[in-house]
Design a protein around this motif. Structure first.
Motif, PDB file in Angstrom:
ATOM      1  N   ALA A   1      22.593  12.735 -22.998  1.00 16.04           N
ATOM      2  CA  ALA A   1      22.688  14.159 -22.669  1.00 16.04           C
ATOM      3  C   ALA A   1      23.901  14.423 -21.787  1.00 16.04           C
ATOM      4  CB  ALA A   1      21.411  14.621 -21.966  1.00 16.04           C
ATOM      5  N   GLY A   2      24.187  13.505 -20.865  1.00 11.54           N
ATOM      6  CA  GLY A   2      25.355  13.670 -20.002  1.00 11.54           C
ATOM      7  C   GLY A   2      26.651  13.688 -20.802  1.00 11.54           C
ATOM      8  N   VAL A   3      26.766  12.750 -21.734  1.00 16.10           N
ATOM      9  CA  VAL A   3      27.955  12.698 -22.590  1.00 16.10           C
ATOM     10  C   VAL A   3      28.067  13.978 -23.406  1.00 16.10           C
ATOM     11  CG1 VAL A   3      28.987  11.518 -24.569  1.00 16.10           C
ATOM     12  CG2 VAL A   3      28.069  10.174 -22.678  1.00 16.10           C
ATOM     13  N   ALA A   4      26.943  14.446 -23.965  1.00 13.65           N
ATOM     14  CA  ALA A   4      26.965  15.679 -24.767  1.00 13.65           C
ATOM     15  C   ALA A   4      27.418  16.873 -23.926  1.00 13.65           C
ATOM     16  CB  ALA A   4      25.586  15.949 -25.382  1.00 13.65           C
ATOM     17  N   GLY A   5      26.904  16.976 -22.712  1.00 13.88           N
ATOM     18  CA  GLY A   5      27.274  18.099 -21.851  1.00 13.88           C
ATOM     19  C   GLY A   5      28.768  18.125 -21.553  1.00 13.88           C
ATOM     20  N   ILE A   6      29.338  16.950 -21.290  1.00 18.88           N
ATOM     21  CA  ILE A   6      30.781  16.881 -21.016  1.00 18.88           C
ATOM     22  C   ILE A   6      31.577  17.268 -22.257  1.00 18.88           C
ATOM     23  CG2 ILE A   6      32.696  15.351 -20.398  1.00 18.88           C
ATOM     24  CD1 ILE A   6      30.635  13.709 -18.778  1.00 18.88           C
ATOM     25  N   GLN A   7      31.183  16.725 -23.398  1.00 14.31           N
ATOM     26  CA  GLN A   7      31.905  17.049 -24.632  1.00 14.31           C
ATOM     27  C   GLN A   7      31.850  18.537 -24.910  1.00 14.31           C
ATOM     28  OE1 GLN A   7      32.559  14.660 -27.477  1.00 14.31           O
ATOM     29  NE2 GLN A   7      31.755  12.797 -26.609  1.00 14.31           N
ATOM     30  N   GLY A   8      30.655  19.120 -24.763  1.00 14.46           N
ATOM     31  CA  GLY A   8      30.531  20.559 -25.022  1.00 14.46           C
ATOM     32  C   GLY A   8      31.388  21.350 -24.055  1.00 14.46           C
ATOM     33  N   GLY A   9      31.379  20.945 -22.788  1.00  9.75           N
ATOM     34  CA  GLY A   9      32.198  21.636 -21.798  1.00  9.75           C
ATOM     35  C   GLY A   9      33.675  21.562 -22.141  1.00  9.75           C
ATOM     36  N   VAL A  10      34.110  20.404 -22.632  1.00  7.36           N
ATOM     37  CA  VAL A  10      35.525  20.233 -22.991  1.00  7.36           C
ATOM     38  C   VAL A  10      35.878  21.062 -24.223  1.00  7.36           C
ATOM     39  CG1 VAL A  10      37.193  18.546 -23.873  1.00  7.36           C
ATOM     40  CG2 VAL A  10      35.786  17.991 -21.890  1.00  7.36           C
ATOM     41  N   VAL A  11      34.977  21.083 -25.209  1.00 12.79           N
ATOM     42  CA  VAL A  11      35.246  21.876 -26.416  1.00 12.79           C
ATOM     43  C   VAL A  11      35.333  23.366 -26.063  1.00 12.79           C
ATOM     44  CG1 VAL A  11      34.265  22.624 -28.611  1.00 12.79           C
ATOM     45  CG2 VAL A  11      34.265  20.212 -28.015  1.00 12.79           C
ATOM     46  N   ILE A  12      34.466  23.825 -25.165  1.00 14.66           N
ATOM     47  CA  ILE A  12      34.516  25.228 -24.751  1.00 14.66           C
ATOM     48  C   ILE A  12      35.798  25.500 -23.970  1.00 14.66           C
ATOM     49  CG2 ILE A  12      33.398  27.018 -23.353  1.00 14.66           C
ATOM     50  CD1 ILE A  12      30.706  25.699 -24.081  1.00 14.66           C
ATOM     51  N   LEU A  13      36.174  24.551 -23.107  1.00 17.81           N
ATOM     52  CA  LEU A  13      37.446  24.678 -22.393  1.00 17.81           C
ATOM     53  C   LEU A  13      38.605  24.816 -23.374  1.00 17.81           C
ATOM     54  CD1 LEU A  13      39.219  24.419 -19.794  1.00 17.81           C
ATOM     55  CD2 LEU A  13      39.071  21.938 -20.073  1.00 17.81           C
ATOM     56  N   MET A  14      38.586  24.014 -24.430  1.00 17.80           N
ATOM     57  CA  MET A  14      39.660  24.076 -25.420  1.00 17.80           C
ATOM     58  C   MET A  14      39.651  25.397 -26.174  1.00 17.80           C
ATOM     59  SD  MET A  14      39.416  20.249 -26.971  1.00 17.80           S
ATOM     60  CE  MET A  14      40.725  20.520 -28.184  1.00 17.80           C
ATOM     61  N   ALA A  15      38.440  25.919 -26.439  1.00 23.05           N
ATOM     62  CA  ALA A  15      38.350  27.131 -27.256  1.00 23.05           C
ATOM     63  C   ALA A  15      38.595  28.394 -26.431  1.00 23.05           C
ATOM     64  CB  ALA A  15      36.987  27.198 -27.945  1.00 23.05           C
ATOM     65  N   THR A  16      38.306  28.346 -25.132  1.00 26.73           N
ATOM     66  CA  THR A  16      38.343  29.584 -24.346  1.00 26.73           C
ATOM     67  C   THR A  16      39.201  29.502 -23.089  1.00 26.73           C
ATOM     68  OG1 THR A  16      36.491  28.989 -22.901  1.00 26.73           O
ATOM     69  CG2 THR A  16      35.935  29.988 -25.024  1.00 26.73           C
ATOM     70  N   GLY A  17      39.553  28.303 -22.659  1.00 27.19           N
ATOM     71  CA  GLY A  17      40.308  28.167 -21.417  1.00 27.19           C
ATOM     72  C   GLY A  17      39.442  28.221 -20.167  1.00 27.19           C
ATOM     73  N   ASP A  18      38.130  28.333 -20.333  1.00 33.40           N
ATOM     74  CA  ASP A  18      37.202  28.470 -19.206  1.00 33.40           C
ATOM     75  C   ASP A  18      36.538  27.118 -18.900  1.00 33.40           C
ATOM     76  OD1 ASP A  18      35.299  29.190 -17.362  1.00 33.40           O
ATOM     77  OD2 ASP A  18      34.321  30.696 -18.622  1.00 33.40           O
ATOM     78  N   ILE A  19      36.628  26.670 -17.626  1.00 33.43           N
ATOM     79  CA  ILE A  19      36.102  25.353 -17.267  1.00 33.43           C
ATOM     80  C   ILE A  19      34.680  25.422 -16.686  1.00 33.43           C
ATOM     81  CG2 ILE A  19      36.884  25.149 -14.850  1.00 33.43           C
ATOM     82  CD1 ILE A  19      38.005  22.316 -15.715  1.00 33.43           C
ATOM     83  N   THR A  20      34.134  26.657 -16.555  1.00 37.90           N
ATOM     84  CA  THR A  20      32.808  26.828 -15.957  1.00 37.90           C
ATOM     85  C   THR A  20      31.715  26.043 -16.683  1.00 37.90           C
ATOM     86  OG1 THR A  20      33.516  29.110 -15.648  1.00 37.90           O
ATOM     87  CG2 THR A  20      31.259  28.558 -15.013  1.00 37.90           C
ATOM     88  N   HIS A  21      31.806  25.995 -18.021  1.00 34.72           N
ATOM     89  CA  HIS A  21      30.746  25.312 -18.766  1.00 34.72           C
ATOM     90  C   HIS A  21      30.747  23.820 -18.488  1.00 34.72           C
ATOM     91  CE1 HIS A  21      31.047  29.143 -20.843  1.00 34.72           C
ATOM     92  NE2 HIS A  21      29.806  28.958 -21.222  1.00 34.72           N
ATOM     93  N   LEU A  22      31.939  23.241 -18.371  1.00 33.84           N
ATOM     94  CA  LEU A  22      32.025  21.807 -18.047  1.00 33.84           C
ATOM     95  C   LEU A  22      31.425  21.544 -16.668  1.00 33.84           C
ATOM     96  CD1 LEU A  22      33.029  18.937 -18.662  1.00 33.84           C
ATOM     97  CD2 LEU A  22      35.247  19.579 -17.691  1.00 33.84           C
ATOM     98  N   GLU A  23      31.809  22.360 -15.691  1.00 31.96           N
ATOM     99  CA  GLU A  23      31.268  22.187 -14.339  1.00 31.96           C
ATOM    100  C   GLU A  23      29.751  22.367 -14.325  1.00 31.96           C
ATOM    101  OE1 GLU A  23      34.855  23.628 -11.403  1.00 31.96           O
ATOM    102  OE2 GLU A  23      33.587  25.185 -12.282  1.00 31.96           O
ATOM    103  N   SER A  24      29.268  23.411 -15.018  1.00 34.12           N
ATOM    104  CA  SER A  24      27.826  23.674 -15.025  1.00 34.12           C
ATOM    105  C   SER A  24      27.065  22.535 -15.690  1.00 34.12           C
ATOM    106  CB  SER A  24      27.522  24.980 -15.777  1.00 34.12           C
ATOM    107  OG  SER A  24      28.205  26.056 -15.190  1.00 34.12           O
ATOM    108  N   ALA A  25      27.630  21.997 -16.769  1.00 33.92           N
ATOM    109  CA  ALA A  25      26.950  20.905 -17.475  1.00 33.92           C
ATOM    110  C   ALA A  25      26.848  19.674 -16.566  1.00 33.92           C
ATOM    111  CB  ALA A  25      27.699  20.561 -18.769  1.00 33.92           C
TER     112      ALA A  25
END
Lengths: 196, 196
Positions: B158-182
């Motif tokens: 789950a930890g690995v998934a959260g980081i990957q999702g946060g990075v993909v969102i960062l790439m798609a939107t420029g927003d790092i909040t999801h990575l930090e929250s995950a």
């Protein structure tokens, strides 16, 4: 737009989406979409004056809407633990069936990064998705089922990230364990489980 | 391979990786890599007999190794809460600096999905990453700092998934909040916080 016009436009968008899912954005030409949707070039440009770029934005909208629709009716009514777990199972089942051709995957790795307009659609989907999860968490907090000290908005952001990561790993490896684990850790955290 | 040969090979791989980060896989030709690495065609084929396909596998290996290296020395020694939080901050800082050109993003959306060989490298990276997190969780459980009822392997997934999702969102939107929250939700869950 007339009802007939709107049906034609929808047929074009669905044909483009299907072609992109199978072949990717780079290998999708307007001619392919025309053939697949039985639409002539002049009709294509009538509905999408900017050609492929316009069409890709419409496909991004279509796939973003499907990402949310696929999670309903659960996502919009996360007001009991039963609803949360039904939502979790619906997400896992849906992605298990769709594999790497899921709307979210197509959005993240294909159409959602093509232009500023499609990136804005991806951003809008994420906002809406996170907002529906946030409302679910906040409602459960109001009812006393989730600890008030959990930040509903950040938990919702983490939930969305975990699902996205799980889906990207599913697309890259074919393994759904990460998606399941991410959803389970998210729900366990909301539940406050396991008890110390 | 001689030391000189191995340095040349490395120079080619790094040039290819840099070009792919800037232009994507589809727009990267062997000629570009040759120019950028000051290497002739015959040398390129000496090190990569299969041409672009071989080179892409080597780039995937290079980026996968960078994903892990970027998290060291923390990832390999997650034996105190201080180490966990230093790791969390290192991941966020690194991705904040690298943005969408981070090795993980390149791997997930470009080189890591190009061939069965590069998919196997992506799978290997995920396994190794998850295993290092699992060891960290299990060690903390042995020391009594993390609840024994947490499944270390699934939490790591789950930890690995959260980081990957946060990075993909960062790439798609420029927003790092999801990575930090995950990452924060993951660590809060391991901590058993917030207390009920």
């Amino acid at each position: 737009m007339t009802a007939k016009g709107s049906a034609t436009r929808q047929r074009i968008v669905e044909a483009a989406a299907a072609h992109i899912r199978e072949h990717g954005v780079a290998a999708t030409r307007l001619d392919d979409v025309g053939l697949r949707s039985r639409t002539g070039k002049s009709q294509l440009f009538h509905y999408f004056p900017g050609g492929k770029e316009d069409l890709l934005v419409a496909v991004a909208e279509y796939e973003a809407q499907r990402v949310l629709d696929d999670q309903q009716p659960y996502l919009g009514a996360l007001d009991t633990w039963e609803a949360w777990h039904a939502w979790r199972d619906a997400v896992v089942d849906r992605y298990r069936q769709q594999g790497e051709h899921c709307p979210l995957g197509v959005l993240l790795t294909e159409v959602g990064r093509q232009s500023p307009a499609s990136r804005e659609i991806t951003r809008g989907l994420l906002r809406e998705w996170q907002e529906q999860l946030r409302r679910g968490v906040a409602g459960m907090q109001a009812g006393g089922a989730i600890r008030p000290a959990i930040d509903a908005d950040r938990a919702a952001a983490a939930g969305v990230a975990g699902i996205q990561g799980g889906v990207v790993i599913l697309m890259a490896t074919g393994d759904i364990t990460h998606l399941e684990s991410a959803l389970d850790l998210f729900l366990d955290h909301l539940h406050g489980r396991p008890q110390p």
